[in-house]
Scaffold this motif. Structure first.
Motif, PDB file in Angstrom:
ATOM      1  N   LEU A 307       0.818  -1.216   0.000  1.00  0.00           N
ATOM      2  CA  LEU A 307       0.000   0.000   0.000  1.00  0.00           C
ATOM      3  C   LEU A 307       0.852   1.265   0.000  1.00  0.00           C
ATOM      4  O   LEU A 307       0.355   2.360  -0.233  1.00  0.00           O
ATOM      5  CB  LEU A 307      -0.941   0.004   1.215  1.00  0.00           C
ATOM      6  CG  LEU A 307      -2.031  -1.074   1.194  1.00  0.00           C
ATOM      7  CD1 LEU A 307      -2.774  -1.129   2.537  1.00  0.00           C
ATOM      8  CD2 LEU A 307      -3.016  -0.830   0.069  1.00  0.00           C
ATOM      9  N   GLU A 310      -0.257   4.748   0.937  1.00  0.00           N
ATOM     10  CA  GLU A 310      -1.701   4.717   1.195  1.00  0.00           C
ATOM     11  C   GLU A 310      -2.033   4.068   2.528  1.00  0.00           C
ATOM     12  O   GLU A 310      -3.195   3.783   2.830  1.00  0.00           O
ATOM     13  CB  GLU A 310      -2.423   3.992   0.052  1.00  0.00           C
ATOM     14  CG  GLU A 310      -2.492   4.862  -1.197  1.00  0.00           C
ATOM     15  CD  GLU A 310      -2.548   4.041  -2.468  1.00  0.00           C
ATOM     16  OE1 GLU A 310      -3.167   2.964  -2.439  1.00  0.00           O
ATOM     17  OE2 GLU A 310      -1.921   4.468  -3.464  1.00  0.00           O
ATOM     18  N   ARG A 331       3.949   7.832   7.738  1.00  0.00           N
ATOM     19  CA  ARG A 331       3.594   7.429   6.381  1.00  0.00           C
ATOM     20  C   ARG A 331       4.844   7.547   5.511  1.00  0.00           C
ATOM     21  O   ARG A 331       5.479   8.595   5.468  1.00  0.00           O
ATOM     22  CB  ARG A 331       2.495   8.372   5.854  1.00  0.00           C
ATOM     23  CG  ARG A 331       1.844   7.944   4.559  1.00  0.00           C
ATOM     24  CD  ARG A 331       0.816   8.982   4.102  1.00  0.00           C
ATOM     25  NE  ARG A 331      -0.304   9.148   5.018  1.00  0.00           N
ATOM     26  CZ  ARG A 331      -1.389   8.385   5.039  1.00  0.00           C
ATOM     27  NH1 ARG A 331      -1.512   7.394   4.180  1.00  0.00           N
ATOM     28  NH2 ARG A 331      -2.346   8.597   5.919  1.00  0.00           N
TER      29      ARG A 331
END
Ligand SMILES: *Cc1c(COP(=O)(O)O)cnc(C)c1O
Length: 417
Positions: A307, A310, A331
């Motif tokens: 991912l 995301e 992130r």
């Protein structure tokens, strides 16, 4: 989708230390095609740093011994090897001692400011091809750059590198910092003439605010830590330089003598760029391993789940709170995760208490001053200590500029841990 029943996800969510060996690792000849950048791009970055060397030497005298190149020493560390009970030789790449900002960010951050300055100066006739760049150390040049702003969002070290370099050239420098940034870093920036903006939230919030402010200003340039190819290339130059140091010091690296390089990872640009440079320089003889805090395993999570950017560590309930400056990133860079997902051999996580224990061990064995994030590199060595003829290289990403009183606190934490 995240599979919460997946054993690795469960361990990550429980903030347990994990090791993940990447099953998708591919030979360098194939994997490097994922990056979208080439050896020629890295050579171009190295040449740009060489052009700036006379200027850097003039404005940062600490670089004189290296003729204006910002480079760190490579140390063999037998006492630390013994203290950690390692069979294979242990070396430290001491980016903690990099001039100007004392961290790995002096590679990418300074490079990106220099490439921006060069582009502006060439475009406006302040520089011509073939010029000696020492002429940028002048009132005329500083007056020219004063019209422009360089901005960045940072938890600390990137802000230091970009802020100090930009202000030195004459730019208006703006550093947007998250709540967890250390006071001494803010003080140092302000002392260097940099505007520091503080935010109550985390790194992501500081970046968003800095970006929004820069977008309002046509004379502002925002350094995008999450996606910047310039930063990445500035880091990648380390590959050939390390190769030369290994040759000088008799550290053999080839198919029969693999080099395991442990790289502390935050958003990913630093370790990703260095790993790219290492793979270009050494091919499959180098194995790159990324280290993250147990509360901030953003790159492991992004690559493992596929991912990338995301998914954030908060999605699996982690706090993203760690004493490891520069690694408190929730992130990962989507660019770096996708570019390097077949080039990183393994990923692991480390609890903060272990970072402090290692910090203390490094100090007592070798006398080196590392910051907690840099110590994450040492925690991975036991996992690969049984590989025949291998050498460990811990990329010690920062620490020499930590003030004495702050370092004394770190040592105390290590005592207690
Ligand atoms: C920024 C930083 C890292 C990691 O670099 P990223 O580009 O954020 O992955 C590691 N160690 C230190 C000391 C840093 O400042």
């Amino acid at each position: 989708m995240i599979n919460r029943e997946d054993p690795l996800i469960r361990q990550l969510a429980a903030a347990e230390p994990v090791l993940w060996r990447n099953p998708n690792i591919a030979p360098a000849a194939q994997a490097l095609a994922d990056v979208g950048l080439s050896a020629a791009d890295v050579a171009d970055a190295a040449a740009r740093l060489q052009r700036f060397a006379p200027y850097i030497r003039a404005v940062f005298p600490a670089t004189a011994a290296a003729d204006g190149l910002i480079e760190s020493p490579l140390y063999r560390t037998p006492k630390l090897q013994e203290a950690l009970h390692l069979k294979s030789d242990l070396w430290i790449k001491a980016d903690s001692e990099l001039p100007v900002s004392g961290s790995i960010k002096a590679r990418g951050g300074i490079y990106e400011v220099l490439q921006h300055a060069e582009a502006l100066a060439l475009q406006h006739g302040l520089l011509r091809e073939g010029d000696n760049y020492a002429k940028l150390d002048s009132e005329e040049a500083r007056q020219f750059f004063r019209r422009y702003t360089v901005a960045v969002g940072s938890t600390g070290n990137l802000g230091l590198s970009i802020g100090i370099m930009a202000a030195k050239l004459g730019f208006q420098a703006a550093v947007h910092m998250s709540a967890d940034a250390r006071q001494w870093k803010k003080d140092k920036l302000r002392a260097n003439g940099v505007s520091v903006y503080e935010y109550a939230g985390d790194y992501g919030e500081a970046v968003a605010a800095g970006r929004a402010q820069a977008e309002q200003d046509p004379y502002a340039y925002f350094v995008d830590d999450e996606n910047s190819r310039h930063l990445f290339l500035g880091y990648a130059v380390a590959g050939e330089r390390l190769k030369a140091q290994c040759a000088e010091q008799g550290l053999r690296v080839d198919a029969e003598h693999p080099l395991y390089v442990y790289l502390p990872c935050g958003v990913g640009g630093g370790p990703g760029g260095v790993a790219f440079g290492l793979k270009l320089a050494f091919g499959d003889a180098v194995r790159c391993v990324f280290a993250e805090p147990v509360q901030s395993p953003c790159m492991l999570l992004g690559v493992y789940t596929g991912l990338h950017d995301e998914i954030a560590v908060s999605d699996i309930g982690l706090s993203n709170r760690t004493a490891a400056d520069g690694l408190a990133v929730g992130r990962a860079s989507g660019f770096v995760g996708r570019a390097m997902q077949r080039s990183i051999d393994a990923f692991y996580t480390v609890p903060d208490a272990e970072l402090f224990r290692l910090l203390r061990t490094v100090r007592h064995s070798e006398g080196l001053q590392l910051e907690p994030s840099a110590c994450a590199a040492l925690a991975g060595t036991p996992y690969f200590d049984d590989v025949a003829n291998a050498t460990h290289l811990a990329w010690a990403t920062g620490g020499s500029m930590v003030p004495d009183e702050v370092f004394a606190e770190y040592l105390q934490e290590g005592e207690a841990a």
